[in-house]
Scaffold this motif. Sequence first.
Motif, PDB file in Angstrom:
ATOM      1  N   LEU A  90       0.832  -1.194   0.000  1.00 15.31           N
ATOM      2  CA  LEU A  90       0.000   0.000   0.000  1.00 15.31           C
ATOM      3  C   LEU A  90       0.867   1.245   0.000  1.00 15.31           C
ATOM      4  O   LEU A  90       1.748   1.385   0.847  1.00 15.31           O
ATOM      5  CB  LEU A  90      -0.908   0.011   1.233  1.00 15.31           C
ATOM      6  CG  LEU A  90      -1.848  -1.188   1.398  1.00 15.31           C
ATOM      7  CD1 LEU A  90      -2.630  -1.056   2.704  1.00 15.31           C
ATOM      8  CD2 LEU A  90      -2.798  -1.292   0.233  1.00 15.31           C
ATOM      9  N   THR A  91       0.597   2.159  -0.899  1.00 14.45           N
ATOM     10  CA  THR A  91       1.379   3.387  -0.965  1.00 14.45           C
ATOM     11  C   THR A  91       0.995   4.360   0.143  1.00 14.45           C
ATOM     12  O   THR A  91       1.726   5.307   0.412  1.00 14.45           O
ATOM     13  CB  THR A  91       1.177   4.064  -2.325  1.00 14.45           C
ATOM     14  OG1 THR A  91      -0.220   4.345  -2.508  1.00 14.45           O
ATOM     15  CG2 THR A  91       1.655   3.174  -3.453  1.00 14.45           C
ATOM     16  N   CYS A  92      -0.162   4.135   0.791  1.00 17.87           N
ATOM     17  CA  CYS A  92      -0.629   5.070   1.815  1.00 17.87           C
ATOM     18  C   CYS A  92       0.082   4.877   3.145  1.00 17.87           C
ATOM     19  O   CYS A  92      -0.061   5.691   4.050  1.00 17.87           O
ATOM     20  CB  CYS A  92      -2.129   4.915   2.017  1.00 17.87           C
ATOM     21  SG  CYS A  92      -2.610   3.255   2.503  1.00 17.87           S
ATOM     22  N   GLY A  93       0.813   3.786   3.310  1.00 19.82           N
ATOM     23  CA  GLY A  93       1.545   3.562   4.549  1.00 19.82           C
ATOM     24  C   GLY A  93       0.817   2.719   5.567  1.00 19.82           C
ATOM     25  O   GLY A  93       1.371   2.389   6.606  1.00 19.82           O
ATOM     26  N   GLY A  94      -0.439   2.348   5.316  1.00 12.78           N
ATOM     27  CA  GLY A  94      -1.176   1.515   6.245  1.00 12.78           C
ATOM     28  C   GLY A  94      -0.987   0.040   5.967  1.00 12.78           C
ATOM     29  O   GLY A  94      -0.165  -0.365   5.129  1.00 12.78           O
ATOM     30  N   GLU A  95      -1.754  -0.770   6.679  1.00 12.65           N
ATOM     31  CA  GLU A  95      -1.731  -2.223   6.473  1.00 12.65           C
ATOM     32  C   GLU A  95      -3.160  -2.738   6.452  1.00 12.65           C
ATOM     33  O   GLU A  95      -4.027  -2.226   7.176  1.00 12.65           O
ATOM     34  CB  GLU A  95      -0.969  -2.928   7.599  1.00 12.65           C
ATOM     35  CG  GLU A  95       0.535  -2.717   7.569  1.00 12.65           C
ATOM     36  CD  GLU A  95       1.239  -3.547   8.633  1.00 12.65           C
ATOM     37  OE1 GLU A  95       2.432  -3.818   8.473  1.00 12.65           O
ATOM     38  OE2 GLU A  95       0.572  -3.923   9.623  1.00 12.65           O
TER      39      GLU A  95
END
Length: 382
Positions: A90-95
């Motif tokens: 994920l490019t947003c940094g979450g999981e």
Amino acid sequence: MLNIADTLHDWCREDRSFALATVIHVTGSAPLPPGTALAVDAAGNVVGSISGGCVEGAVYELCQQVLADGGTPARARFGYSDDDAFAVGLTCGGEIDVLVQCVDRADRSHLAKALDAVVHSRPAAVAQVVDGPEEFLGRTLSLLGDSSTYDGTLGGEREDRAVAAQSRALLRAGRTGRIEVGGDADTCPDRLSVLVHTYATRPRMLVFGAVDFAAALSRAGHFLGYRVTVCDARPVFATPTRFPHADEVIVDWPHRYLADTAVDTRTAICVLTHDAKFDIPLLRLALSLPVGYVGAMGSRRTHDHRLGALRELGVSEDELARLCSPIGLDLGAHTPEETAVSITAEIIAHAHQGTGLPLSRGTGPIHRPAPGALSSAARTAA
């Protein structure tokens, strides 16, 4: 899974085999919430999205693998990878944690009923085991909003009764969430983590006062998915022609209409009449009801006069503290359309316990659990 209810409904009616990939847990700034799903049928057709495009390819392959392996469920975690620029993540940094399962014929039979209810805008819930003993993983149970019974099974009568009871509570609240059952003799020996997907009827927005601001607010409320009612005692102003985006336009005294209509904890009441003979009896009643939001338009002087009048009528300080007045967030709004954005922004912030501050001035995760998401009875992750 209800984000793709239309297609899943068709596939279930056609008795088509398919693999279902569901977001079952989110950490940090993941793009889509738990319950979001993607499905792949035996012919390779795909519907839905679980990440906005970041990991769809990998999940598609995992769905095909589960179908080919005879339906054994699989789990996968996707997150941001600093070590490998080409890693799937994920490019947003979450999981996100994803459960992939093959929906068998027994599940398709009862899912079709719940999905039919959703497609026709009737309340329904589907409970899905997302963690627990392997033999339970992926099992589903469905409930219809107009019935006290349930269909399908998670493995045993005690498990089913426990999950059905908590699922009904989530359905009444209109929340998709995660619950924990079992691990004791009173429910079932195996501890199960269950994701309950809910589809509730649209929340209500009651707009009192057939003014230009109400026309803009009804349009904004409709866009946000509310069932909008505009009410005013003056028939010359309260006409469907003036409020084409409202689901209904009522000619009645506001407090009398509110006393006779159905509201719940998701209802937003917006008082725009700016006239004491309408406002005071209406607000006196509104502040005593278990609704989600009560706001009233007017200047700060009008607000002070309003508070005094309501106190004289015996409205308590706790009830007065629920009143959002002057209505809306401070966006510098001037036009009816800008004011509608200001009001709906406050309603959203109020519903989700947001600060109303610019995200650029905050710290920590952008996305947060829904308010009331943790309780001893139901630990939700909506």
